[in-house]
Structure formats: C-alpha cells, structure tokens
Design an enzyme around this catalytic site. Structure first.
Site, PDB file in Angstrom:
ATOM      1  N   THR A  56       0.874  -1.172   0.000  1.00  0.00           N
ATOM      2  CA  THR A  56       0.000   0.000   0.000  1.00  0.00           C
ATOM      3  C   THR A  56       0.910   1.220   0.000  1.00  0.00           C
ATOM      4  O   THR A  56       1.861   1.305   0.782  1.00  0.00           O
ATOM      5  CB  THR A  56      -1.000  -0.001   1.178  1.00  0.00           C
ATOM      6  N   GLU A  57       0.638   2.133  -0.943  1.00  0.00           N
ATOM      7  CA  GLU A  57       1.623   3.184  -1.218  1.00  0.00           C
ATOM      8  C   GLU A  57       1.771   4.190  -0.089  1.00  0.00           C
ATOM      9  O   GLU A  57       2.695   4.994  -0.112  1.00  0.00           O
ATOM     10  CB  GLU A  57       1.312   3.885  -2.538  1.00  0.00           C
ATOM     11  N   ASN A  58       0.879   4.156   0.900  1.00  0.00           N
ATOM     12  CA  ASN A  58       1.098   5.024   2.053  1.00  0.00           C
ATOM     13  C   ASN A  58       2.142   4.461   3.013  1.00  0.00           C
ATOM     14  O   ASN A  58       2.367   5.054   4.065  1.00  0.00           O
ATOM     15  CB  ASN A  58      -0.225   5.342   2.773  1.00  0.00           C
TER      16      ASN A  58
END
Lengths: 225, 248, 248, 225
Positions: A56-58
């Site tokens: 997840t890019e966060n």
C-alpha cells in the site's frame, strides 16, 4: 481463470467473478498493489498460501484485510484511508521509499480502476475533466507508470453505455502507454503498441465487442479471428 | 542542526512562524497528522501560509480549520479532494486558496530532495499528462521523464510515536508516511510524540529520523486524532472510486 | 520482484552472471562486504564485469582477487586507492581495468536513483572540479549543480545480518552502508546473511531492506571478513591523510 | 580559545593545540563531521558534556572513540575504516541517507584537511595532481560542499615550505568557495568572497604572514590592521 466455472463465461462477470479473474493471473509470490475502489476486491480472491504480498503506497508491504470491529488502529490504514491489518513479514517505510518502490519497477503487478483506457495502453483514471471539480491525483500517476505490469479492472461501459476502452482517451491522462491488460465484465483485452487484442470474452463475441466499442480488435495471441 | 529542544507545550515547540512561511504538515489523512501542532499553528496566528501536505484536511480537523480561517494562501498537495474536505473545497472554489497539485510520489521525492540537497530530478511520473504541462522533460534510457524541483520549507510539523533525549524519532505503522522526509526538508522541524524516552532507550538500528533533523519535540500523551472509519471501503475516496461506480 | 529464494550455497544463491554484467558489491572496505558471494563470483567465472563498489579491494580479499584475475573490465567507485589495494593499482596502471571515479555521495545517490526509478538528478557535489568536467550543469536556487545519472546493475551482492522467511533484511551497525541501496538498484539481488529467522521474527518497524528487493538469500554462519586494524588511525588512508603529513 | 594558554599564542601551535583551537569554536550540541587524518584529533578536545554528536559518512551519528583492545567490532568503523564505538543516542543509516544528511546542509561543522585552500575558500584536498597516481576521492567533495560550515585544519606550509593558503589553488579542486575558516599552526584565517582575513596569530605577526604567503591579508573583523 481456473477459479471461474464455465457458466461464467457465457454471461457478463459479476464484480466478484471479475476480481477472481484478475486474481487468477497473479503469480504466487508476487508483490502487488491494488488501487482503491474496485481493485481492492481482488484481495479476497488471492489464495492465502500464494505468498502474494500486498503493497500500500502510504508505506507498507504485507498489508492484511480489514480488522475485526474493535481492533481498528488509526495508525494502520491503506491508500483509501480505511483501516487494515499487518501480516507476518510486513514492513513499514516512509513515503519517498514507498514511491521509490513503485517508481523503480519493483511491484510485479498493479491493478487500477479507470475511466478510460486506450487501445495503446494510455490510462485516464484521475480526472473526469469536469471544469468545476476540485482536482486530486494522489498516487494514481506513480502507480500507473511504476509497476512492472499495470492492469486495469473496470466495467467495459459507463453507466450511460459509453465505451471505456477507446481508440484515444478524451479525459486527462494518468499515464501514456502504461497499461498492458484490461479486465472487464464483458472481456479481457491486451492493449499496447499493437493495439487491442481480445484475450477472452464473457457472454459476448469478438464481433459483438467490435460493434459495441466501434474498434478493430485483434485476436488473442495464437488464435486467428 | 543543533541539539533538539524539548518543549512543554505545542505552542512553545512550534515557536515563531512568520506570515507567508512554507509549512510542511505530516500525515496521510488522519494517520500521522500532528493535530496538536496544527492547533498550535492556529493559535499562533501566522497567515498567508504555503502548506505542503498530502491532503487538505478532513472534516473539522485542525488543517481544515486552518484553511477555513483563511490562513492558507496556497496548498501543495496530491489529494485535496476528499468526501469531507468541505473547507478546502469552498476556499478553492472561491479562489481564496491556490492549489499546486503534485502526484504523490513526486511530492514525496521533491520533499526528500530538499532534505538531501538535491536541486531537481527527472522522474517518469506524470509525463504526457496535464500535470507535466510546461515542465522540462527529456528521454533518459528510453523513458520520457519530467524535471521536478525540490520543495523546501521553513517549518515542518510531524507526529512520531517516541523520541529519545537527543531527538531521535520512531513512528508507528503507516503513520510514518511523510514524517521522516518532512523533518529533513525544513529549516526547523517540530515533532509531537506520544512518549519521550531516555537517551539509549531506542535501538540505534531502528531509529527512523535521527535527532539531527529534529529541532523541537513536545510530548503529548493524549493525542487526539480524527476517527478512522471502522469499515473498509466506506472512506474510499476520489477519482478512481468514482470511476468505478458504473461497473456491473 | 517475486518471492525470495533461499539457497544452500553462495554459488547457488549467486546464480548465473553473464560476461559483461554490471555487478554491485556492497561494503565499505571490509565492513559489509559480501566476501563469500564474491568468492562464488570468482568460482562462477563471469568476466568482463563492470563492478560498482565503493572500494576496489583490500589486500587479498575476494574483490581484490577478482581484479587480479582479470575478471573486471571497469570499476565504478569512489575510493579505489588504499594502502593495500595493490591488485587494483597494478591493473589500473597496466590499463587492464578502466576506472570511473565518482564522489561517494554521488555514487550512493546514483545507486539509489536506479532503485527509485529516478533517471537523473542535479547535485552540487563536484561542481567546478575535474570530476564534473564534461557533465551538464545548471544553477538551481543560487547553487551550481551537476547532472548525475542513475547507475543500474544486473546483480547486486550484499551482506546483511539477518533475513526472515520473506527476505526482509536487517544489517549490523556501519556494515549497513551500501547494502540497502544496491539491493534496490539491481535486477537481481543476492544477500548473504548470518542468520535466517522465521517470518514474523523481525520487527516490521525495523526492517531496513524489504524482501521485495531481495531475490536470493544464503545463510553463512561463518562469515570470514578481512581483519580490521585494531588501532584507530593506522588504517587512515588516502589523499587527506597524505595531505596532512606535512603538518607541524 | 579558552583551552589555550597565552604561551601558546607566542609560538606556533602543536597538533594537539591546533585541535583544541578548532574544538573551542564548535558550539555545544552541534553535529560535526571530522575528516580523516588530522581532523580526527579534534574529537579528543570536545567536552564530553558538550552534547556534540559526531557523524561518520559511512553511516552513523553518535560515533564514539576507538574501542578498547579486544572490543573491536568489524561492523563498526569510521570513514577511515578504523574501528570506533557507539555512544548512547547513536543511529545508523545507509549511504544514500548518510550523504543526504551531508549534502542537505544538516551537519553544522565539517573539519577537513587540505593540500591547498584559496583566499576565496576554494578547497583542494583529494588529489596531488601527480599524473601517475591512482585517483581516489571518497566523500571529500560531498563533505566540502555539504556542511553548513566547512573549516580546514592544516599546517600553513608544506614540508618543503610552500604556502598552502594561496591566491588560487593549483591542485585539482574538491569544491569551489566552500571553506569559511582555516585553522593552521601559525594563524587562523577567515576566507571567502572578500578574500582572506587574519583572525588570530600564533608566534607570528600579520605582516610576517603576508610576507610568508605573498598575499594581502585583511584584518580580523572589528580590528584595524
């Protein structure tokens, strides 16, 4: 593909069937990013023994499913800001490292939603082009161009019946030539420099698709039309 | 930077912020948002601010209120439009706040570049899209790339989990997000933490932000944070979600 | 990258390396040098290699022997000249090996850029010096900067302390040095570790190299490493040390 | 300065006195990088209570002195590859992060050795220019240009008696205009866009220095010549 019974092929796919179809193409052990919205459904169809790790890019690898009620941790969310969980083998990193992971081509597969995809693989999924809308892009552009393989998962038509696989995108682009495969309720297409090819149809025919989309579609590799 | 100062209140930690200052605010939505430091910024009174933050506030959170109260002249962010970003929406539509929209990865890398003394870099992200219009670009090793410049700040406000006595920071889970790169990118960095521990209590192998990047720390044991919705999907936001509404 | 493979020997972990391949080798002198993997590379036989490594071997260490045996066509490094780098010295003077000398920080940042998908970047380092001759430069925010390009590799060989079952790595102290950025910059990355631990045994907050960057791991409990001199100063090397010989 | 007795000012400084003179100018709580060679001596003169943290560019903050014999850890070395120790509050990071810390201007003071420094602050300390030498640069260029304040610590003359503070460097440059102060056995100089100024002399006079160096030297700020 093996997850679908033959009946499914005789009619358009449901959202769950479409998610299963996308999941069937993901190799065990892959690192995968699922875009927000529809692509998140793919997670439900990945075999737990597959060793597939979700990014997840966060800032996380090894993302797990939604927590049980009462076990929500406000410091543990996905790119849609919904609460998630941590699987064994997870790791956390900051935003620059997370997007380096995307941009550097380390994610095997990225599954994104779309407003439009062109036959050459251009993607439009961040802006409806409405002049009064507040613009927002998030990680869409990085995701589209960064993964080794970017695929799109969408309905083939808009609610109004307009094709979303098009000769040329009319909406603002997210990325140029970045999509290689498009999974829809009616068919799976390969797209790219050689144009769009039909890989598989669901309750429709190659000829019907061409009429519906007003496009010339090549046959699947190894098949004649 | 010289030794980290430990402040007794968020306002003391914040120190002086000039009108027109560029302020980085950590967080990805509520996760990692330094809410109390932004409240202190509200109290402190600086206006005409350029705020660099991934989002533009949710509901009535402190960043949203900063915008509501007309204190922000410009937002530099990747995703200002959320289901509950009504204060930003109103300010943007009325022309009260300017927006520089940056793809999230380019935003992160531009912030990192500032901290790392890199003036600019070429990235493939955004090439051929409206967000690269007017930007210099070139093809490198067969890939078209856009030139993006470092984003510096006067002040960075971040939230970490723990600090030790020399200002080393560790974070919690995905609340890490923009904290480490913002702390490095600003001339003055302020961290609110849940706990201050003695020097030597953090594993040197696991320090995420070395104290050299941290100018002031304030310990706030009761960190308020906007509630996260407890059901996955309901807070799904933005373009892609909207784009998939038509499916099946 | 797909799931990490656990090999039973350094040679198995190394896999196939083609003649002419670009190979990154971690380590800052002996600290963090993947000695057994370089020995495997010696055995494996590939030649005409481009080696990217901070140094060019010490004494009779495996990297020095790789150069001695004529297997290296080019070194990309920052500090090839050391008191005991006789094999590189001889190969360089005879013209058997080409040298691309890069300031250490630019070397590190160019390696990071490759892993991060950044094509090139502007850095102040080296401007106005012989190492920037012929390189594009421009003034950004009042600072003259040189354009430096990413360095990609076919294979990276690194040494870490521990790996877990999905290939996450942690390092020990200053042996971390080039490992994390090299693992990310190569198409195929191989790590030798002291210990493989079960999945879940590493703290997710303290993982330094996520397994996504690691293609193969080999556990080598008996890691040999060149002796570090036990008295500070005796191994002080290079230009600055030489430059200060004349003092007082 | 306070660490030096007045006798020292009447004769050239020893290496230890020079190190003490450099150390006296470093503020408590500073983050400091000491170049390999002569500058490492400065560490011995930093008060333990000063809170000064040493950076070593091979990936550490909070570096301590040499270990006791028998306590050498091959994984814990300084930029000269000599064994060091870890102080409480230390942290480790990889090479890109370490040089980001330098290049980004986060180190308060960097003390370097030199072959030559020009009156405008150009530095030459990585190459003797000998045509047959194997070239090597290491972190010299990053250190020279990255710190907030870069100072040089050197003998004022070479072994052959040639000045090392010069109108213009003749050796290959490490950095342009990067040095702000030069500490030597005979005097301390400020250098920069306005040329060289004498800050303090040790056993010599302003006029003697001008003759020795064949340079016009300004007076210390706030003094007339």
């Amino acid at each position: 593909m093996s997850a679908l019974d033959t009946a499914a092929r005789r009619s358009p796919l449901t959202r769950a069937q479409l998610a299963a179809r996308v999941a069937a193409d993901i190799d065990p052990g892959s690192y995968v990013n699922l875009g927000i919205g529809l692509p998140t459904l793919v997670a439900d169809h990945l075999a737990t023994a597959s060793g597939i790790m979700l990014h997840t890019e966060n800032g996380m690898l090894g993302m797990g499913p939604s927590p049980e009620p009462g076990a929500v941790d406000p410091d543990l969310v996905n790119a849609g800001k919904a609460p998630v969980t941590e699987l064994p083998g997870a790791s956390y990193f900051h935003q620059a490292d997370s997007f380096a992971m995307m941009r550097g081509g380390h994610i095997d597969v990225c599954v994104l939603g779309a407003f439009q995809v062109s036959v050459s693989g251009d993607l439009a999924n961040w802006s409806t082009g409405a002049p009064d809308a507040v613009p927002a892009v998030g990680g869409a552009m990085d995701l589209a161009t960064g993964a080794r393989r970017t695929v799109v998962m969408m309905s083939l038509l808009t609610k109004d019946g307009a094709p979303k696989l098009v000769e040329r995108c009319t909406l603002p682009l997210t990325g140029v030539g970045c999509v290689s495969r498009v999974y829809t309720d009616l068919a799976v297409f390969d797209v790219g420099p050689d144009g769009a090819h039909v890989v598989e149809t669901f309750g429709t025919t190659h000829r019907e698709l061409e009429a519906l989309l007003d496009l010339t579609l090549g046959p699947a590799p190894g098949r004649t039309r | 930077m010289s030794a980290t100062v430990f402040a007794s209140s968020a306002l003391d930690a914040l120190g002086d912020v000039a009108d027109g200052a560029t302020v980085m605010i950590g967080g990805f939505g509520p996760a990692g948002q330094p809410a109390e430091l932004v409240v202190a910024l509200l109290e402190q009174g600086a206006s005409g601010l350029v705020v660099v933050s991934n989002n533009a506030g949710n509901g009535e959170d402190p960043l949203a209120r900063l915008i509501q109260h007309g204190r922000v002249a410009k937002m530099v962010c990747s995703f200002p439009r959320q289901v509950d970003s009504w204060h930003f929406d109103a300010a943007y539509r009325s022309g009260a706040v300017e927006l520089e929209l940056v793809p999230q990865g380019s935003l992160a890398e531009r912030i990192r570049a500032a901290g790392a003394g890199i003036g600019a870099f070429f990235t493939p992200t955004g090439f051929g899209t409206p967000l690269a219009e007017g930007k210099e670009h070139r093809r490198i090793e067969g890939v078209d790339q856009v030139l993006e410049y470092a984003i510096h700040a006067d002040v960075a406000l971040v939230r970490a989990d723990r600090a030790d006595g020399v200002g080393n920071l560790v974070y919690r889970k995905t609340a890490r997000n923009f904290g480490p790169i913002m702390a490095a990118a600003a001339r003055r960095s302020v961290a609110q933490v849940r706990d201050v521990v003695p020097v030597g209590a953090l594993d040197p192998e696991a320090v995420v932000t070395p104290g050299i990047y941290v100018d002031a720390v304030v310990e706030l044991t009761e960190v308020t944070s906007t509630e996260v919705t407890s059901t996955a999907g309901t807070s799904t936001v933005g373009a892609v979600a909207a784009g998939t509404e038509g499916l099946v």
